[in-house]
Design a protein around this motif. Structure first.
Motif, PDB file in Angstrom:
ATOM      1  N   PHE A 178      13.238  -6.033   4.122  1.00 33.72           N
ATOM      2  CA  PHE A 178      14.143  -5.311   5.018  1.00 33.72           C
ATOM      3  C   PHE A 178      13.632  -5.292   6.453  1.00 33.72           C
ATOM      4  O   PHE A 178      12.435  -5.481   6.710  1.00 33.72           O
ATOM      5  N   GLY A 179      14.561  -5.042   7.385  1.00 34.75           N
ATOM      6  CA  GLY A 179      14.206  -4.945   8.798  1.00 34.75           C
ATOM      7  C   GLY A 179      13.618  -6.258   9.303  1.00 34.75           C
ATOM      8  O   GLY A 179      13.812  -7.316   8.705  1.00 34.75           O
ATOM      9  N   ASP A 180      12.892  -6.174  10.429  1.00 33.77           N
ATOM     10  CA  ASP A 180      12.252  -7.367  10.971  1.00 33.77           C
ATOM     11  C   ASP A 180      10.977  -7.685  10.211  1.00 33.77           C
ATOM     12  O   ASP A 180      10.620  -8.843  10.027  1.00 33.77           O
ATOM     13  N   MET A 181      10.280  -6.625   9.812  1.00 36.06           N
ATOM     14  CA  MET A 181       9.026  -6.796   9.072  1.00 36.06           C
ATOM     15  C   MET A 181       8.781  -5.521   8.268  1.00 36.06           C
ATOM     16  O   MET A 181       9.327  -4.467   8.585  1.00 36.06           O
ATOM     17  N   GLU A 182       7.900  -5.640   7.274  1.00 37.41           N
ATOM     18  CA  GLU A 182       7.464  -4.458   6.534  1.00 37.41           C
ATOM     19  C   GLU A 182       5.948  -4.544   6.351  1.00 37.41           C
ATOM     20  O   GLU A 182       5.374  -5.634   6.320  1.00 37.41           O
ATOM     21  N   VAL A 183       5.330  -3.364   6.246  1.00 41.92           N
ATOM     22  CA  VAL A 183       3.865  -3.315   6.149  1.00 41.92           C
ATOM     23  C   VAL A 183       3.457  -2.495   4.925  1.00 41.92           C
ATOM     24  O   VAL A 183       3.924  -1.364   4.739  1.00 41.92           O
ATOM     25  N   PHE A 184       2.603  -3.076   4.099  1.00 41.89           N
ATOM     26  CA  PHE A 184       2.068  -2.379   2.926  1.00 41.89           C
ATOM     27  C   PHE A 184       0.622  -1.964   3.181  1.00 41.89           C
ATOM     28  O   PHE A 184      -0.069  -2.562   4.005  1.00 41.89           O
ATOM     29  N   SER A 185       0.184  -0.951   2.453  1.00 51.42           N
ATOM     30  CA  SER A 185      -1.227  -0.576   2.457  1.00 51.42           C
ATOM     31  C   SER A 185      -1.792  -0.810   1.066  1.00 51.42           C
ATOM     32  O   SER A 185      -1.145  -0.482   0.063  1.00 51.42           O
ATOM     33  N   PHE A 186      -2.977  -1.384   1.013  1.00 49.16           N
ATOM     34  CA  PHE A 186      -3.691  -1.515  -0.266  1.00 49.16           C
ATOM     35  C   PHE A 186      -4.985  -0.714  -0.209  1.00 49.16           C
ATOM     36  O   PHE A 186      -6.028  -1.140  -0.707  1.00 49.16           O
ATOM     37  N   HIS A 187      -4.901   0.452   0.440  1.00 53.10           N
ATOM     38  CA  HIS A 187      -6.045   1.370   0.456  1.00 53.10           C
ATOM     39  C   HIS A 187      -6.375   1.802  -0.975  1.00 53.10           C
ATOM     40  O   HIS A 187      -5.507   1.808  -1.853  1.00 53.10           O
ATOM     41  N   ALA A 188      -7.632   2.186  -1.184  1.00 56.05           N
ATOM     42  CA  ALA A 188      -8.121   2.564  -2.517  1.00 56.05           C
ATOM     43  C   ALA A 188      -7.207   3.549  -3.247  1.00 56.05           C
ATOM     44  O   ALA A 188      -7.085   3.502  -4.472  1.00 56.05           O
ATOM     45  N   THR A 189      -6.558   4.448  -2.505  1.00 59.83           N
ATOM     46  CA  THR A 189      -5.738   5.479  -3.150  1.00 59.83           C
ATOM     47  C   THR A 189      -4.305   5.027  -3.406  1.00 59.83           C
ATOM     48  O   THR A 189      -3.530   5.758  -4.014  1.00 59.83           O
ATOM     49  N   LYS A 190      -3.949   3.853  -2.900  1.00 62.94           N
ATOM     50  CA  LYS A 190      -2.575   3.392  -3.085  1.00 62.94           C
ATOM     51  C   LYS A 190      -2.428   2.762  -4.469  1.00 62.94           C
ATOM     52  O   LYS A 190      -3.410   2.504  -5.169  1.00 62.94           O
ATOM     53  N   PHE A 191      -1.194   2.461  -4.802  1.00 64.29           N
ATOM     54  CA  PHE A 191      -0.858   1.980  -6.143  1.00 64.29           C
ATOM     55  C   PHE A 191      -1.625   0.694  -6.511  1.00 64.29           C
ATOM     56  O   PHE A 191      -2.283   0.612  -7.544  1.00 64.29           O
ATOM     57  N   ILE A 192      -1.542  -0.303  -5.650  1.00 68.94           N
ATOM     58  CA  ILE A 192      -2.342  -1.535  -5.805  1.00 68.94           C
ATOM     59  C   ILE A 192      -3.381  -1.488  -4.710  1.00 68.94           C
ATOM     60  O   ILE A 192      -3.023  -1.261  -3.541  1.00 68.94           O
ATOM     61  N   ASN A 193      -4.650  -1.670  -5.048  1.00 65.72           N
ATOM     62  CA  ASN A 193      -5.643  -1.553  -3.978  1.00 65.72           C
ATOM     63  C   ASN A 193      -6.534  -2.774  -3.862  1.00 65.72           C
ATOM     64  O   ASN A 193      -6.750  -3.527  -4.815  1.00 65.72           O
ATOM     65  N   THR A 194      -7.044  -2.950  -2.638  1.00 66.00           N
ATOM     66  CA  THR A 194      -8.018  -4.008  -2.336  1.00 66.00           C
ATOM     67  C   THR A 194      -9.254  -3.343  -1.701  1.00 66.00           C
ATOM     68  O   THR A 194      -9.825  -3.885  -0.771  1.00 66.00           O
ATOM     69  N   PHE A 195      -9.633  -2.165  -2.174  1.00 65.18           N
ATOM     70  CA  PHE A 195     -10.621  -1.258  -1.561  1.00 65.18           C
ATOM     71  C   PHE A 195     -10.013  -0.720  -0.267  1.00 65.18           C
ATOM     72  O   PHE A 195      -9.594   0.419  -0.203  1.00 65.18           O
ATOM     73  N   GLU A 196     -10.012  -1.553   0.781  1.00 68.82           N
ATOM     74  CA  GLU A 196      -9.244  -1.322   2.007  1.00 68.82           C
ATOM     75  C   GLU A 196      -8.409  -2.573   2.188  1.00 68.82           C
ATOM     76  O   GLU A 196      -8.887  -3.674   1.929  1.00 68.82           O
ATOM     77  N   GLY A 197      -7.189  -2.420   2.672  1.00 73.54           N
ATOM     78  CA  GLY A 197      -6.397  -3.620   2.906  1.00 73.54           C
ATOM     79  C   GLY A 197      -4.946  -3.299   3.145  1.00 73.54           C
ATOM     80  O   GLY A 197      -4.521  -2.139   3.057  1.00 73.54           O
ATOM     81  N   GLY A 198      -4.210  -4.334   3.474  1.00 77.72           N
ATOM     82  CA  GLY A 198      -2.778  -4.179   3.695  1.00 77.72           C
ATOM     83  C   GLY A 198      -2.140  -5.543   3.812  1.00 77.72           C
ATOM     84  O   GLY A 198      -2.815  -6.570   3.664  1.00 77.72           O
ATOM     85  N   ALA A 199      -0.836  -5.541   4.055  1.00 79.13           N
ATOM     86  CA  ALA A 199      -0.138  -6.816   4.242  1.00 79.13           C
ATOM     87  C   ALA A 199       1.066  -6.598   5.138  1.00 79.13           C
ATOM     88  O   ALA A 199       1.730  -5.567   5.061  1.00 79.13           O
ATOM     89  N   VAL A 200       1.307  -7.587   5.995  1.00 75.92           N
ATOM     90  CA  VAL A 200       2.532  -7.624   6.790  1.00 75.92           C
ATOM     91  C   VAL A 200       3.406  -8.689   6.138  1.00 75.92           C
ATOM     92  O   VAL A 200       2.930  -9.808   5.910  1.00 75.92           O
ATOM     93  N   VAL A 201       4.643  -8.344   5.817  1.00 73.88           N
ATOM     94  CA  VAL A 201       5.534  -9.323   5.193  1.00 73.88           C
ATOM     95  C   VAL A 201       6.823  -9.443   6.005  1.00 73.88           C
ATOM     96  O   VAL A 201       7.277  -8.477   6.619  1.00 73.88           O
ATOM     97  N   THR A 202       7.379 -10.642   6.013  1.00 72.72           N
ATOM     98  CA  THR A 202       8.610 -10.887   6.771  1.00 72.72           C
ATOM     99  C   THR A 202       9.258 -12.176   6.283  1.00 72.72           C
ATOM    100  O   THR A 202       8.584 -13.045   5.705  1.00 72.72           O
ATOM    101  N   ASN A 203      10.552 -12.277   6.534  1.00 74.35           N
ATOM    102  CA  ASN A 203      11.258 -13.526   6.247  1.00 74.35           C
ATOM    103  C   ASN A 203      11.440 -14.358   7.513  1.00 74.35           C
ATOM    104  O   ASN A 203      12.125 -15.378   7.486  1.00 74.35           O
ATOM    105  N   ASP A 204      10.853 -13.911   8.629  1.00 77.21           N
ATOM    106  CA  ASP A 204      11.020 -14.576   9.921  1.00 77.21           C
ATOM    107  C   ASP A 204       9.802 -15.468  10.221  1.00 77.21           C
ATOM    108  O   ASP A 204       8.681 -14.970  10.372  1.00 77.21           O
TER     109      ASP A 204
END
Ligand code: PLP
Length: 386
Positions: A178-204
């Motif tokens: 959705f939108g221009d872009m979306e940003v996820f967090s993969f912090h330790a407390t989030k549902f899926i984690n990478t210790f610390e981390g995140g992702a920017v996703v887009t179709n552009d």
């Protein structure tokens, strides 16, 4: 709560980390050590990005060091400046990511869904507004249709903070598209984690290339820097954790779902407490157990209930209190009153979830709440909130 032994001998937490198959994780770590490839878009980060993109059905995924940095880079790649509309009822990082780069967060009301109120968004638009940042709180999608329409009519950029919403859908479509872009967090407390981390996703394609370059010091080629950038890269060991977490995603959702329905069942008869519902027509990760407390019914406040639970080693949390617009960096500049958000901040309590809790634990937490509500004034006298 009356000075005896706490109901739990060790603390029960909100956001107790999900950890997948330890042997798979250690195997990946051994392999990455053997390869001596520890960072710089190595094979594990590439595999993690491809897996995330496939799961969400989105064209581009750029893994980053954390969700906050992902938001900052996405905002910059979108050329946001001046004023940007954000909900006041969100984690402070959503607002900080703007202010950190001298963009003014304009705080907006949420509605009963806890997500941006599109009618209020529209009223806050000024000639200085360049964008809207929606937050899919608790993994429940914003009113994407209304926000997309507002953004299009006013020529605004639309970004979503999807930190809570990995593997969730909205209107039947995976969040991330959705939108221009979306940003996820993969912090330790989030549902899926990478210790610390995140992702920017887009179709552009263009935005994806900008984000990729910005997170790697502005390198356009081996020794060519064509723009200012930062270091937003995810490391290989984080991707090892992320890939291992993804392999257990169905198990994590299943456990969360069972725990959520159990909580609902055992709390159903406690007057004045409402467990936030997930739309069963959508995909959800069921990560958050959100209680709304109607003090006129319970005759004991949310803060007293929270203090009581803390005394019993149940570390329930009041999220986003007192609202971003009332935190020190923002309360003087933006002298706004957001009555719905402020009331919500008095009402919401997040209960511990995740793999640290057994059925018996949830039953015990429900009985503590039942007892406290049944004896509201007496319990309130016994306990100091705060
Ligand atoms: C966790 C979170 C962030 C920040 O993500 P980090 O990976 O911790 O930097 C931003 N927004 C929301 C809504 C969050 O819950």
């Amino acid at each position: 709560m009356f000075g005896g032994t706490p109901a739990f001998d060790s603390p029960r937490h909100v956001g107790y980390p999900n950890v997948g198959d330890r042997d798979r994780l250690l195997m990946r770590i051994n392999e990455l050590l053997d390869r001596r490839r520890l960072s710089n878009h190595g094979p594990l980060v590439q595999e993690f990005e491809a897996s995330v993109a496939r799961l969400l059905g989105v064209k581009h995924c750029i893994a980053v060091a954390n969700g906050t940095l992902g938001l900052e880079v996405a905002m910059r790649a979108l050329d946001l400046k001046g004023e940007v509309i954000v909900p006041a009822f969100t984690f402070i990082a959503t607002a900080h990511a703007l202010q950190w780069q001298q963009i003014t967060p304009v705080f907006c009301e949420v509605d009963a869904t806890h997500n941006l109120d599109p009618a209020h968004v529209e009223r806050l638009i000024t000639p200085r507004t360049t964008g809207i940042v929606g937050v899919h709180l608790w993994g429940r999608g914003c009113n994407v249709e209304a926000l997309t329409d507002i953004a299009r009519r006013h020529g605004l950029k639309l970004l979503f903070d999807a930190a809570h919403a990995f593997a969730c859908s909205s209107g039947g479509q995976m969040i991330g598209n959705f939108g221009d872009m979306e940003v996820f967090s993969f912090h330790a407390t989030k549902f899926i984690n990478t210790f610390e981390g995140g992702a920017v996703v887009t179709n552009d394609d263009g935005l994806a290339a900008r984000v990729r370059r910005m997170t790697n010091f502005g390198f356009a080629d081996y020794d060519v820097v064509d723009s200012v950038g930062t270091n937003g890269k995810m490391s290989e060991i984080s991707a090892a954790m992320g890939l291992t977490s993804l392999e257990s995603i169905d198990e994590f959702i299943g456990q969360n779902q069972v725990a959520y329905h159990h909580y609902r069942q055992v709390l159903a008869d406690v007057p004045g407490l409402t467990v936030m519902a997930y739309d069963t027509a959508e995909r959800s990760n069921y990560q958050y157990l959100v209680l709304e407390i109607d003090e006129t019914v319970t005759s004991i406040s949310r803060d007293h209930l929270m203090a009581m639970l803390h005394a019993e080693h149940v570390l329930a949390k009041r999220y986003f209190y007192p609202g971003c617009h009332r935190q020190a960096p923002y309360r003087t500049e933006n002298n706004v009153s957001l009555p719905f958000t402020e009331a919500l901040c008095q009402r919401v309590l997040i209960l511990p979830t995740g793999p640290s809790l057994t059925d018996e634990d949830r039953l015990k937490i429900a009985s503590l709440l039942r007892l406290a509500v049944a004896n509201g004034p007496a319990v309130a006298r016994q306990i100091q909130p705060g």
